[in-house]
Design a protein around this motif. Structure first.
Motif, PDB file in Angstrom:
ATOM      1  N   GLY A  60       0.811  -1.220   0.000  1.00 24.51           N
ATOM      2  CA  GLY A  60       0.000   0.000   0.000  1.00 24.51           C
ATOM      3  C   GLY A  60       0.834   1.254   0.000  1.00 24.51           C
ATOM      4  N   GLU A  61       0.154   2.356  -0.257  1.00 29.65           N
ATOM      5  CA  GLU A  61       0.842   3.647  -0.285  1.00 29.65           C
ATOM      6  C   GLU A  61       0.053   4.718   0.447  1.00 29.65           C
ATOM      7  OE1 GLU A  61      -0.716   6.430  -2.043  1.00 29.65           O
ATOM      8  OE2 GLU A  61      -2.333   4.975  -2.434  1.00 29.65           O
ATOM      9  N   ARG A  62       0.772   5.714   0.882  1.00 27.52           N
ATOM     10  CA  ARG A  62       0.199   6.985   1.299  1.00 27.52           C
ATOM     11  C   ARG A  62       1.032   8.046   0.578  1.00 27.52           C
ATOM     12  NH1 ARG A  62      -3.164   4.226   2.149  1.00 27.52           N
ATOM     13  NH2 ARG A  62      -4.375   3.771   4.008  1.00 27.52           N
TER      14      ARG A  62
ATOM     15  N   SER B  12       1.659   8.173  -2.580  1.00 31.74           N
ATOM     16  CA  SER B  12       2.430   7.415  -3.570  1.00 31.74           C
ATOM     17  C   SER B  12       3.560   6.571  -2.990  1.00 31.74           C
ATOM     18  CB  SER B  12       3.042   8.313  -4.666  1.00 31.74           C
ATOM     19  OG  SER B  12       2.062   9.132  -5.261  1.00 31.74           O
TER      20      SER B  12
ATOM     21  N   LYS C 295       5.492   3.831  -0.217  1.00 32.68           N
ATOM     22  CA  LYS C 295       5.242   2.617   0.570  1.00 32.68           C
ATOM     23  C   LYS C 295       4.964   2.987   2.019  1.00 32.68           C
ATOM     24  CE  LYS C 295       8.418  -0.492   1.800  1.00 32.68           C
ATOM     25  NZ  LYS C 295       9.472  -1.539   1.687  1.00 32.68           N
TER      26      LYS C 295
ATOM     27  N   ASN D 227       2.905   0.548  -3.823  1.00 32.05           N
ATOM     28  CA  ASN D 227       1.786   0.432  -4.748  1.00 32.05           C
ATOM     29  C   ASN D 227       2.260   0.436  -6.188  1.00 32.05           C
ATOM     30  OD1 ASN D 227      -1.002   0.375  -5.412  1.00 32.05           O
ATOM     31  ND2 ASN D 227      -0.972   2.584  -5.785  1.00 32.05           N
TER      32      ASN D 227
ATOM     33  N   LEU E 132      -3.922  -5.069   0.583  1.00 30.32           N
ATOM     34  CA  LEU E 132      -3.587  -3.826  -0.116  1.00 30.32           C
ATOM     35  C   LEU E 132      -4.368  -2.643   0.445  1.00 30.32           C
ATOM     36  CD1 LEU E 132      -2.230  -2.486  -2.691  1.00 30.32           C
ATOM     37  CD2 LEU E 132      -4.334  -3.045  -3.891  1.00 30.32           C
ATOM     38  N   SER E 133      -3.661  -1.584   0.763  1.00 25.68           N
ATOM     39  CA  SER E 133      -4.332  -0.375   1.241  1.00 25.68           C
ATOM     40  C   SER E 133      -3.813   0.824   0.465  1.00 25.68           C
ATOM     41  CB  SER E 133      -4.041  -0.175   2.730  1.00 25.68           C
ATOM     42  OG  SER E 133      -4.489   1.103   3.133  1.00 25.68           O
ATOM     43  N   THR E 134      -4.671   1.420  -0.339  1.00 25.54           N
ATOM     44  CA  THR E 134      -4.252   2.589  -1.106  1.00 25.54           C
ATOM     45  C   THR E 134      -5.228   3.733  -0.843  1.00 25.54           C
ATOM     46  OG1 THR E 134      -5.538   2.076  -3.086  1.00 25.54           O
ATOM     47  CG2 THR E 134      -3.380   1.049  -2.912  1.00 25.54           C
ATOM     48  N   THR E 135      -4.803   4.937  -1.211  1.00 19.66           N
ATOM     49  CA  THR E 135      -5.593   6.130  -0.883  1.00 19.66           C
ATOM     50  C   THR E 135      -6.906   6.184  -1.662  1.00 19.66           C
ATOM     51  OG1 THR E 135      -3.431   7.188  -0.807  1.00 19.66           O
ATOM     52  CG2 THR E 135      -5.336   8.615  -0.539  1.00 19.66           C
TER      53      THR E 135
ATOM     54  N   THR F  66      -8.590   1.552  -3.052  1.00 17.55           N
ATOM     55  CA  THR F  66      -9.241   0.694  -2.063  1.00 17.55           C
ATOM     56  C   THR F  66     -10.632   1.214  -1.688  1.00 17.55           C
ATOM     57  OG1 THR F  66      -6.993   0.265  -1.284  1.00 17.55           O
ATOM     58  CG2 THR F  66      -8.766  -0.708  -0.023  1.00 17.55           C
TER      59      THR F  66
ATOM     60  N   ARG G 135      -8.765  10.797  -7.230  1.00 14.47           N
ATOM     61  CA  ARG G 135      -7.471  11.076  -6.591  1.00 14.47           C
ATOM     62  C   ARG G 135      -7.735  12.061  -5.461  1.00 14.47           C
ATOM     63  NH1 ARG G 135      -3.375  14.559  -7.988  1.00 14.47           N
ATOM     64  NH2 ARG G 135      -1.412  13.883  -7.093  1.00 14.47           N
TER      65      ARG G 135
END
Lengths: 187, 187
Positions: free
Chosen positions: B16-18, B20, B22, B30, B47-50, B53, B97
């Motif tokens: 996952g990202e915060r 962009s 890791k 990500n 997976l955890s993305t902004t 997800t 986004r």
């Protein structure tokens, strides 16, 4: 409704819509054609709408927050252009529709960007994704009416017999004032 | 991090990202270029993305929820077209986004609408505002790479030295599979 009755005495009118229709107990809905001088002159209006009100609240950090659309476009664009020239930055907040993308907003934003950026060299201009796409829309529709009549909101208004609101809202420069929003008031 | 270490033993990888980048303590960020067979084969990825997800969670009422982009576009469009033919309805959820409009999503949605609607008489087709505008975008950019390189996300990735992710993601039909999301799992 006691609250409503008391407010009326103090020169206050309640206005607003849910699903395009007047809220029960309110004096006014959200149709611009109801807001005639003889009804609203000198009054304070408490307005609650699905999309516009939250957008204004979201925008409140800006100084000033200009309020506009086709109906005051030339005046709005002039004020926005003066601010952009001074600050090199402009944030446009679209109300949207039920938290989704709304064509009429994006088209209006595009028209505003086009007016504001006139004469600015492209290399000095940075547009985010939404701004890029909004600007592209200005070439896609012939005029305000063409854009506004093709949007989902226009179809919804037609369904509740408020199609005349669309024609009213699409007539550019009905007003030469630019209302400003601050401290939860539009003045 | 004990939790992370324990998960690893069970064939699970955290990704996952915060902004962009890791997330600290995670094995993967990500970037699609990290997800190579030798790293991920046979593993379950948490997976955890902004943006992606929350979009999947929002879409979960759909059956099936197809997951796609340029990388599996032909396969995605075929599945979507078959479903549309059967049901006369298709909902496309864009991740966006930071809760804002994202050009790469709208362009992809537009390409999908174009592929799905082929042969459907215009009068039988109802497109909402976002669909109308997304479809118009397909004529505005030459190809996937042209659209994807001009978006805000590409600029942000370039700033954190991940520009190669954009080129990777813009290469169409790298995969012929259409992952499906259900019960909070993509399979």
């Amino acid at each position: 409704m006691r609250l409503t009755a008391n407010l009326e005495k103090n020169g206050i009118l309640l206005a607003g819509e849910r699903k395009s229709l007047k809220i029960e107990g309110f004096q006014l809905g959200n149709s611009p054609r109801e807001m005639m001088p003889e009804v609203v002159a000198g009054k304070t209006i408490f307005l609650s709408t699905t999309n516009g009100t939250p957008a204004l609240v979201a925008a409140q950090a800006g100084t000033p927050v200009l309020v506009g659309g086709a109906v005051n476009f030339t005046a709005l664009a002039e004020r926005a252009r003066a601010l952009f020239t001074e600050r090199s930055d402009l944030a446009i907040v679209c109300a949207g529709r039920d938290k989704q993308f709304a064509l009429e907003d994006a088209y209006t934003a595009g028209r505003l960007i086009k007016a504001v950026k006139k004469g600015v060299p492209p290399k000095q201009l940075q547009l985010n994704d939404a701004a890029q796409v909004s600007l592209a829309l200005t070439a896609r529709y012939k005029n305000w009416r063409d854009a506004l009549e093709q949007c989902d909101a226009a179809r919804q208004l037609a369904e509740v017999d408020l199609a005349a609101d669309v024609a009213f809202s699409a007539k550019a420069d009905r007003f030469a004032v630019v209302p400003v929003y601050a401290d939860r008031r539009i003045t």
